[in-house]
Write an enzyme that holds these catalytic residues in place. Structure first.
Site, PDB file in Angstrom:
ATOM      1  CE  LYS A  96      -4.227  -2.033   1.735  1.00  0.00           C
ATOM      2  NZ  LYS A  96      -3.855  -3.452   1.931  1.00  0.00           N
TER       3      LYS A  96
HETATM    4  C1  LIG Z   1      -4.448  -4.543   1.227  1.00  0.00           C
HETATM    5  C2  LIG Z   1      -3.632  -5.771   1.096  1.00  0.00           C
HETATM    6  C3  LIG Z   1      -3.944  -6.779   0.150  1.00  0.00           C
HETATM    7  C4  LIG Z   1      -5.174  -6.721  -0.733  1.00  0.00           C
HETATM    8  O1  LIG Z   1      -5.115  -5.698  -1.690  1.00  0.00           O
HETATM    9  P1  LIG Z   1      -6.416  -5.251  -2.478  1.00  0.00           P
HETATM   10  O2  LIG Z   1      -6.008  -4.100  -3.315  1.00  0.00           O
HETATM   11  O3  LIG Z   1      -7.411  -4.848  -1.404  1.00  0.00           O
HETATM   12  O4  LIG Z   1      -6.900  -6.411  -3.265  1.00  0.00           O
HETATM   13  C5  LIG Z   1      -3.077  -7.856   0.040  1.00  0.00           C
HETATM   14  N1  LIG Z   1      -1.990  -7.978   0.816  1.00  0.00           N
HETATM   15  C6  LIG Z   1      -1.671  -7.046   1.746  1.00  0.00           C
HETATM   16  C7  LIG Z   1      -0.459  -7.257   2.589  1.00  0.00           C
HETATM   17  C8  LIG Z   1      -2.460  -5.913   1.920  1.00  0.00           C
HETATM   18  O5  LIG Z   1      -2.133  -4.977   2.853  1.00  0.00           O
END
Ligand SMILES: *Cc1c(COP(=O)(O)O)cnc(C)c1O
Length: 465
Positions: free
Chosen positions: A110
């Site tokens: 993120k």
């Molecule tokens: C948020 C997150 C996901 C999922 O991502 P999306 O965009 O919601 O599909 C997967 N792995 C981690 C470690 C995350 O923080």
């Protein structure tokens, strides 16, 4: 490039307005009016570009209300905080290609999007002489990435609600040890859902929302998707230099945000470069049921060792639906209204089309831990549980093409699961080492909207200075 709503109810707007708006005012999600494509000549000219230059090129295709110099400065500032010179390096682990997305300040993918989003907010507010108060709820990863995206920025205060005592200790400390004056952590005596509901009520109080210029950081912001398109192209180019003209991607998915960025990348590149997107879910399998049966219907959320994917309503799904419905916004609106009312949407008539874009499987808790153990035993490489869900799906669904597996978090962030699978302690990277000894600041409040609103009112910015 102008931006529209999946529900057709807003005037087309330029990129920066789309970024500041978040959710479209008609309740839809924001998308570009048309998706750009590049030809093989252009692709060839991108062949050896480092991450930053590639990011500037790709962002430039989607943004025409910002100068080239400004885009360059934003991209440079956003990825200077990454600890790897290639930003998102690809590691060959046995037959697998692991795209490591966890070299940012909070060690989860993120950061790739939220570092850029923080800088975009700052850029806009500087130009308009304005301010904003970001309010969001988190179960862990999003909150810390958002806080690190805007810490210390002028004209922005951020309020993040997390459930007191219910995140992992590391996740809470990653938020509460940020001591910048513009960061306000609120631990509520309640659940993540309580926090989410309170935030929604603050946004629904339009007077409050307008007075305090409330801003959102959740995964529906278009800039987050756009930032993520870059690493799909970057990793594809790396495999292309190694002699592969076509690849698959395996993506661990919760909100459909990351994998939707893969869909945009697939449309951007010449046909065939990205063959298939493998959509990997944990036991919360609404998206797998959608791909394999055309059944998009919610079920109860089950807690797993990959908590950032414990989701039953994928907030970015509507974006893909827009393309499935060939841009028929009235149809999308009707679909989503039906889904809101009944919790289900029957898309089985479109299954063949969906199968051209995605293959999908749901990965159990046992499979997740077994994958972490296997990959460690065979290759000495530690996967976090989210990344393991993707790798497990890749092994099950791989064809003859190489599969690039997205590794979305550093294993140290989910040390308990890794220890359970391998018996090994994960060495803490510098970003996490000594976290417990650091000073922390956090306000504990009841899970009550009026109480939180009062707190925000007392600490909110009401002007730029
Ligand atoms: C948020 C997150 C996901 C999922 O991502 P999306 O965009 O919601 O599909 C997967 N792995 C981690 C470690 C995350 O923080």
């Amino acid at each position: 490039m102008r931006y529209i709503s999946t529900r057709g109810g807003v005037e087309p707007m330029p990129f920066m307005d789309a970024v500041m708006t978040g959710l479209a005012r008609d309740g839809g999600l924001i998308l570009p009016e048309s998706l750009p494509t590049i030809d093989t000549g252009k692709l060839e000219s991108w062949r050896n570009l480092p991450y930053l230059y590639l990011a500037m090129e790709i962002l430039g295709l989607f943004i025409d209300d910002m100068s080239k110099n400004d885009i360059e400065a934003l991209v440079e500032a956003s990825y200077a905080s990454f600890s790897h010179p290639q930003v998102t390096p690809v590691r060959k682990v046995g037959e697998l290609y692991i795209l490591e997305l966890f070299h940012g300040p909070t060690l989860a993918f993120k950061d790739v999007a939220l570092q850029l989003l923080g800088n975009l907010f700052e850029y806009r507010l500087q130009r308009t002489g304005s301010f904003m108060n970001i309010v969001g709820a988190t179960s862990g990863d999003t909150g810390s990435a958002a806080i690190h995206g805007v810490r210390g920025k002028e004209g922005i205060n951020i309020f993040i609600l997390h459930p007191h005592g219910r995140t992992s200790p590391i996740q809470a400390l990653q938020m509460t040890t940020v001591l910048d004056a513009n960061v306000f952590n609120i631990a509520i005596r309640g659940t993540f859902d309580d926090g989410q509901a309170i935030v929604k009520e603050l946004f629904n109080d339009l007077d409050f929302r307008d007075t305090y210029h409330l801003g959102a950081i959740n995964s529906i912001n278009w800039a987050r998707v756009l930032a993520q398109v870059v690493y799909y192209v970057f990793s594809f180019l790396k495999l292309r230099r190694a002699g592969f003209d076509s690849v698959d991607f395996a993506v661990p998915t919760g909100n459909f945000g990351d994998i939707f960025a893969g869909f945009v990348a697939r449309r951007l590149l010449p046909p065939g470069c990205i063959n298939r997107l493998i959509l990997a879910t944990n036991e919360n399998d609404i998206l797998t049921r959608f791909v394999n049966q055309g059944d998009y219907s919610t079920a109860a959320v089950r807690p797993t060792s990959s908590p950032s994917m414990d989701i039953q309503v994928a907030s970015n799904f509507e974006r893909y639906l827009y393309y499935l419905r060939d841009g028929d916004t009235a149809r999308v609106r009707a679909d989503m209204e039906g889904f809101a009312a009944s919790g289900r949407l029957d898309l089985s008539a479109l299954r063949e089309r969906v199968a051209r874009d995605f293959a999908s499987t749901s990965v159990s808790e046992e499979q997740t831990l077994a994958t972490i153990a296997d990959v460690y035993e065979e290759h000495g490489y530690l996967l976090d549980p989210h990344s393991a869900v993707g790798v497990c799906a890749a092994r099950e669904l791989a064809g003859e093409r190489p599969v690039i597996c997205l590794a979305t978090a550093h294993p140290a962030k989910f040390g308990d699961a890794v220890r359970k699978a391998t018996g090994r302690e994960v060495e803490l990277p510098p970003a996490l080492a000594g976290l417990e000894e650091r000073q922390s600041r956090c306000q504990i409040l009841d899970a009550d909207t009026a109480t939180v609103k009062d707190y925000v009112r007392q600490h909110a910015l009401t002007s730029r200075h």
